[in-house]
Scaffold this active site. Structure first.
Site, PDB file in Angstrom:
ATOM      1  CB  ALA A  53      -0.965   0.120   1.264  1.00 44.90           C
ATOM      2  CG  LEU A  55      -0.611   3.961   5.462  1.00 45.59           C
ATOM      3  CD1 LEU A  55      -0.707   5.533   5.777  1.00 45.59           C
ATOM      4  CD2 LEU A  55      -1.832   3.411   6.174  1.00 45.59           C
ATOM      5  CE1 TYR A  56      -0.155  -1.019   4.873  1.00 42.10           C
ATOM      6  CE2 TYR A  56       0.623  -2.754   3.347  1.00 42.10           C
ATOM      7  CZ  TYR A  56      -0.528  -2.308   4.434  1.00 42.10           C
ATOM      8  OH  TYR A  56      -1.555  -2.822   4.605  1.00 42.10           O
ATOM      9  CD  GLN A  57       6.523   6.131   4.261  1.00 44.48           C
ATOM     10  OE1 GLN A  57       7.913   6.036   4.226  1.00 44.48           O
ATOM     11  NE2 GLN A  57       6.065   6.816   4.980  1.00 44.48           N
ATOM     12  CB  SER A  58       6.295  -1.528   1.088  1.00 42.17           C
ATOM     13  OG  SER A  58       4.926  -1.792   1.082  1.00 42.17           O
TER      14      SER A  58
END
Length: 111
Positions: A53, A55-58
């Site tokens: 995601a 949001l996860y910054q992944s």
């Protein structure tokens, strides 16, 4: 390499792995190298389904790991992988959905 059970997708007939590799770490961090290495190792182990995601910054480290896996010959094409990403609630407005999706695709698939 581990064999992960899968289920057929009725729309395409492709087999989606029933177990995916999660890319979230808390607190969320842009520690790209550790995330990239984890995803690359997961591909080496046989994972073909990844959960990410914005949001996860992944997303970007996952894209880098996929590009590296292609270079190393661990996978023949991106079509071997399933990527699940999520639209964060603040981007769930009509004018923000498409740009957010395009950004995800850019980070995960075009590196």
């Amino acid at each position: 390499m581990v064999t992960i059970p899968g289920a057929p997708l009725t729309s395409t007939g492709n087999i989606i792995p029933l177990v995916g590799f999660g890319t979230a770490e808390f607190p969320f961090s842009s520690s790209n190298e550790a995330s990239r290495e984890s995803a690359l190792h997961a591909i080496k182990l046989g994972y073909r389904h990844f959960d990410t995601a914005a949001l996860y910054q992944s997303e970007q480290p996952l894209g880098e790991a996929i590009a590296e896996a292609l270079r190393l010959g661990l996978i023949k094409s991106r079509d071997e992988l399933f990527i699940t990403s999520k639209l964060w609630i603040v981007n769930a407005h009509r004018h923000l959905v498409l740009p957010d999706l395009q950004n995800t695709l850019k980070l995960v698939y075009t590196l």
